[in-house]
Design a protein around this motif. Structure first.
Motif, PDB file in Angstrom:
ATOM      1  N   LYS A   1       0.844  -1.193   0.000  1.00 10.35           N
ATOM      2  CA  LYS A   1       0.000   0.000   0.000  1.00 10.35           C
ATOM      3  C   LYS A   1       0.880   1.244   0.000  1.00 10.35           C
ATOM      4  N   SER A   2       0.441   2.284  -0.730  1.00  4.08           N
ATOM      5  CA  SER A   2       1.257   3.496  -0.796  1.00  4.08           C
ATOM      6  C   SER A   2       0.388   4.740  -0.806  1.00  4.08           C
ATOM      7  N   ALA A   3       0.945   5.824  -0.277  1.00 10.63           N
ATOM      8  CA  ALA A   3       0.284   7.126  -0.246  1.00 10.63           C
ATOM      9  C   ALA A   3       1.266   8.190  -0.687  1.00 10.63           C
ATOM     10  N   VAL A   4       0.715   9.329  -1.084  1.00 11.66           N
ATOM     11  CA  VAL A   4       1.534  10.494  -1.406  1.00 11.66           C
ATOM     12  C   VAL A   4       0.979  11.678  -0.622  1.00 11.66           C
ATOM     13  N   ILE A   5       1.878  12.483  -0.067  1.00 10.28           N
ATOM     14  CA  ILE A   5       1.508  13.686   0.667  1.00 10.28           C
ATOM     15  C   ILE A   5       2.427  14.811   0.233  1.00 10.28           C
ATOM     16  N   GLY A   6       1.867  16.004   0.080  1.00 15.37           N
ATOM     17  CA  GLY A   6       2.680  17.141  -0.314  1.00 15.37           C
ATOM     18  C   GLY A   6       2.225  18.416   0.360  1.00 15.37           C
ATOM     19  N   TYR A   7       3.153  19.329   0.486  1.00 14.80           N
ATOM     20  CA  TYR A   7       2.942  20.591   1.198  1.00 14.80           C
ATOM     21  C   TYR A   7       3.229  21.756   0.262  1.00 14.80           C
ATOM     22  N   CYS A   8       2.381  22.789   0.302  1.00  7.76           N
ATOM     23  CA  CYS A   8       2.606  23.998  -0.500  1.00  7.76           C
ATOM     24  C   CYS A   8       2.559  23.597  -1.980  1.00  7.76           C
ATOM     25  N   SER A   9       3.560  23.926  -2.769  1.00 10.18           N
ATOM     26  CA  SER A   9       3.587  23.472  -4.165  1.00 10.18           C
ATOM     27  C   SER A   9       3.470  21.958  -4.229  1.00 10.18           C
ATOM     28  N   GLY A  10       3.980  21.283  -3.210  1.00  5.70           N
ATOM     29  CA  GLY A  10       3.875  19.829  -3.142  1.00  5.70           C
ATOM     30  C   GLY A  10       2.455  19.333  -2.967  1.00  5.70           C
ATOM     31  N   GLY A  11       1.556  20.174  -2.429  1.00  7.67           N
ATOM     32  CA  GLY A  11       0.162  19.774  -2.323  1.00  7.67           C
ATOM     33  C   GLY A  11      -0.456  19.595  -3.693  1.00  7.67           C
ATOM     34  N   ARG A  12      -0.202  20.551  -4.584  1.00  5.62           N
ATOM     35  CA  ARG A  12      -0.672  20.413  -5.965  1.00  5.62           C
ATOM     36  C   ARG A  12      -0.030  19.189  -6.610  1.00  5.62           C
ATOM     37  N   GLN A  13       1.260  19.005  -6.378  1.00  4.11           N
ATOM     38  CA  GLN A  13       1.962  17.879  -6.991  1.00  4.11           C
ATOM     39  C   GLN A  13       1.457  16.542  -6.455  1.00  4.11           C
ATOM     40  N   ALA A  14       1.087  16.497  -5.175  1.00  4.63           N
ATOM     41  CA  ALA A  14       0.526  15.263  -4.623  1.00  4.63           C
ATOM     42  C   ALA A  14      -0.822  14.955  -5.271  1.00  4.63           C
ATOM     43  N   PHE A  15      -1.641  15.992  -5.460  1.00  2.00           N
ATOM     44  CA  PHE A  15      -2.931  15.791  -6.119  1.00  2.00           C
ATOM     45  C   PHE A  15      -2.719  15.278  -7.546  1.00  2.00           C
ATOM     46  N   LEU A  16      -1.793  15.902  -8.260  1.00  5.78           N
ATOM     47  CA  LEU A  16      -1.471  15.466  -9.617  1.00  5.78           C
ATOM     48  C   LEU A  16      -1.006  14.015  -9.627  1.00  5.78           C
ATOM     49  N   ALA A  17      -0.115  13.672  -8.694  1.00  6.86           N
ATOM     50  CA  ALA A  17       0.388  12.296  -8.624  1.00  6.86           C
ATOM     51  C   ALA A  17      -0.738  11.309  -8.353  1.00  6.86           C
ATOM     52  N   GLY A  18      -1.694  11.705  -7.513  1.00  6.73           N
ATOM     53  CA  GLY A  18      -2.825  10.840  -7.235  1.00  6.73           C
ATOM     54  C   GLY A  18      -3.709  10.607  -8.441  1.00  6.73           C
ATOM     55  N   CYS A  19      -3.684  11.554  -9.377  1.00  8.47           N
ATOM     56  CA  CYS A  19      -4.460  11.407 -10.606  1.00  8.47           C
ATOM     57  C   CYS A  19      -3.755  10.543 -11.643  1.00  8.47           C
TER      58      CYS A  19
END
Length: 248
Positions: free
Chosen positions: A117-135
């Motif tokens: 199982k894996s997750a991605v978390i990002g902060y600031c610009s990384g928040g957008r990048q985490a959302f993109l990665a999840g897509c």
């Protein structure tokens, strides 16, 4: 599950285009099966504050890897200097970001104790990048910490040459946890509302938590923006979310 003895170390792993890049890998000691977390650092870069976040995940029983997204631009520079160079170039290209995050995910899932199982978390610009990665990548859970430009385009004066990614939301692979400050401007409350509405329309599982008196970067213990009460509550949501979707 907390207080594991942990190991944190700098490693090299293969990211986009097969490039060897730097990352900070934190894991609990021992061979107990565990979930994996890719940590995407904030715009200020691959710094001590974000390494502490990776170590915190390890103390809670997860393997965590934070790629240095600016490694190619400035492999030996201090985090602030590397971030300035990357910002001047318009930020990290999305295709390269996805390759680096995908490589980090693969590295984690190939560790002996990984439970798949894996997750991605990002902060600031990384928040957008985490959302993109999840897509675009097969994560089991996605955490967006005040990611700007998910819904809205950057203003014309912004150095960031990125685009909104809300049009990819239908491809989200896992549920989304969103953590936002109501005093933030990027993203502002109206952008958070729009994201909430779009995910609801698409029947994408998500939960958002918003904090009065908190602005951008309220998790950052090294910044004046740090809000301890909001951060404490948000951390509780993160670990409950990961316990549900990753196991430990």
């Amino acid at each position: 599950m907390t207080d594991h003895a942990v190991l944190g170390e700098e490693i090299a792993f293969q990211g986009a285009n097969g490039d060897w890049i730097e990352g900070f890998y934190a894991r609990p000691l021992g061979r107990t099966a565990r979930g994996s977390v890719v940590v995407i650092h904030h715009m200020p870069g691959y710094d001590e504050a974000t390494k502490e976040i990776a170590l915190r995940f390890a103390r809670h029983g997860y393997g965590a890897l934070m790629p240095n997204l600016y490694f190619r631009e400035a492999p030996t520079a201090a985090p602030d200097d590397a971030a300035a160079i990357a910002r001047a170039q318009g930020g990290v290209p999305d295709a390269r970001l996805l390759g680096d995050v995908g490589g980090a995910r693969e590295y984690l899932l190939h560790q002996p104790a990984a439970n798949g199982k894996s997750a991605v978390i990002g902060y600031c610009s990384g928040g957008r990048q985490a959302f993109l990665a999840g897509c675009e990548l097969p994560f089991d859970a996605v955490v967006d910490c005040y990611g700007a430009f998910v819904v809205n385009q950057p203003p014309s004066e912004s150095p960031m040459k990125v685009s909104a990614v809300i049009d990819r939301a239908s491809k989200l692979s896992g549920p989304v946890l969103g953590l936002f400050g109501n005093d933030d401007s990027y993203p502002g409350p109206e952008e958070v509302n729009a994201l909430d509405a779009e995910l609801t329309k698409l029947n994408k599982p998500h939960e958002f938590h918003r904090y009065d008196g908190a602005g951008h970067a309220f998790f950052n213990t090294a910044a004046p923006s740090y809000r301890p009460e909001a951060a404490k509550d948000a951390w509780g949501h993160i670990f409950r979310f990961f316990d549900t979707y990753l196991g430990a």
